[in-house]
Design an enzyme around this catalytic site. Structure first.
Site, short mmCIF file in Angstrom:
data_model
loop_
_atom_site.label_atom_id
_atom_site.label_comp_id
_atom_site.label_asym_id
_atom_site.label_seq_id
_atom_site.Cartn_x
_atom_site.Cartn_y
_atom_site.Cartn_z
N ASP A 97 0.87 -1.17 0.00
CA ASP A 97 0.00 0.00 0.00
C ASP A 97 0.91 1.23 0.00
O ASP A 97 1.95 1.24 0.68
CB ASP A 97 -0.86 0.05 1.26
CG ASP A 97 -2.03 -0.93 1.23
OD1 ASP A 97 -2.09 -1.77 0.31
OD2 ASP A 97 -2.86 -0.87 2.15
N HIS A 151 4.95 -7.49 -0.26
CA HIS A 151 4.53 -8.74 -0.88
C HIS A 151 5.15 -8.90 -2.26
O HIS A 151 5.52 -7.91 -2.91
CB HIS A 151 3.01 -8.79 -0.97
CG HIS A 151 2.33 -8.75 0.36
ND1 HIS A 151 1.76 -9.85 0.95
CD2 HIS A 151 2.15 -7.72 1.25
CE1 HIS A 151 1.24 -9.52 2.13
NE2 HIS A 151 1.47 -8.23 2.33
N SER A 252 8.14 3.84 5.00
CA SER A 252 9.36 3.97 4.23
C SER A 252 9.06 3.92 2.74
O SER A 252 8.03 4.39 2.29
CB SER A 252 10.38 2.90 4.62
OG SER A 252 11.66 3.27 4.14
#
Length: 304
Positions: A97, A151, A252
């Site tokens: 995200d 992911h 980050s």
């Protein structure tokens, strides 16, 4: 082309960060984020949820105070189905995200950091940079309120990884615009993968107050902080699209680099676009490798 000059406020912010004891601050925040005393950790979690409007309905554990410490809440798992994955084996999914900062072609080995500002792939990932000459890249910024697990964006086979020590400047847009070669200066973990028709690098960039990065193959990579870059460490692992490969213990940036001909970015995708993990961001060339096809198989972070 000359670089756009950052404003005085941005330059002052970068100067302040350069003077701060960022590693000490990171250690303090890391310790505070792991405090298990209920009054402390619950207060931290509630303040964060209220301040950033966190939707706990997306979480596997929706009770924010059920987490043993703030970091467990911050790196919480999503509920099943919260992020649908692409069905097409040739679709490249967003690994996180966040917000798309930059994307496009790698000019030789030069990447765009921000408008008018560039840096070199060799400074970012080291000796493997030549493999990505004239390939593709994208940079995704994770704000503090984003979901913070990383992911696999496609079926991947891990071949090697390295830890590159560095500074811990903020990676927010203001600092990125004002600090040359920021992503090649900050501490980072570089993972190298084989996938259909080429190679993919996933770079997990640390930042101010983000001194801790975990991977599923090595557990907690940092802290402790090291002074010298590690050589490329051979590793093996097969990851289906959408399978967890790492996580940040605060917000980050993730940078993807692809070898020439491996992928094309989706039309209409550009800087500033909001992303959700699993969202289609490109198309993968070549045939699907048998090494890493299918759905996530349940790898998890090996805790140190």
């Amino acid at each position: 082309m000359s670089a756009a000059q950052p404003g005085a406020a941005a330059r002052l912010l970068v100067l302040l960060q350069a003077l701060l004891p960022t590693r000490l601050l990171s250690r303090v925040v890391h310790a505070l984020a792991h405090v298990r005393a209920r009054p402390v950790k619950n207060a931290l979690i509630r303040i964060f949820v209220t301040r950033f409007g966190v939707d706990m309905r997306e979480a596997a554990e929706p009770d924010a105070t059920a987490y043993p410490h703030f970091n467990a809440f911050f790196t919480r798992a999503l509920a099943p189905g919260a992020r649908p994955l692409p069905e097409d084996a040739h679709t490249v999914a967003s690994p996180v995200d966040g917000t798309m900062s930059e994307l496009g072609a790698i000019d030789g080995t030069t990447l765009i950091q921000a408008k008018g500002s560039h840096y070199d792939a060799a400074g970012l990932i080291g000796e493997d940079a030549g493999d990505f000459r004239d390939g593709r890249f994208c940079t995704i910024y994770l704000a503090p309120w984003n979901y913070h697990r990383i992911h696999a964006p496609a079926p991947l086979s891990l071949t090697a990884w390295r830890h590159i020590p560095g500074r811990l400047f903020s990676v927010n847009p203001v600092t990125v615009s004002a600090r040359p070669r920021l992503f090649a200066r900050n501490e980072r973990v570089v993972a190298l993968f084989d996938c259909a028709g080429g190679r993919l690098a996933v770079v997990m960039v640390g930042a101010l107050l983000v001194g801790s990065v975990d991977t599923v193959w090595a557990g907690r990579v940092t802290p402790p902080h090291r002074r010298r870059p590690s050589p490329a460490i051979p590793a093996r692992g097969r990851y289906a699209v959408g399978e967890e490969i790492g996580r940040f213990n605060m917000g980050s940036t993730v940078i993807l680099l692809a070898t020439p001909g491996l992928l094309e970015w989706s039309g209409g995708l550009g800087p500033g676009a909001p992303l959700r993990m699993g969202q289609a961001i490109g198309t993968l060339g070549g045939a699907e490798p048998s090494a890493a096809a299918g759905r996530p198989s349940g790898h998890d972070i090996a805790r140190s």
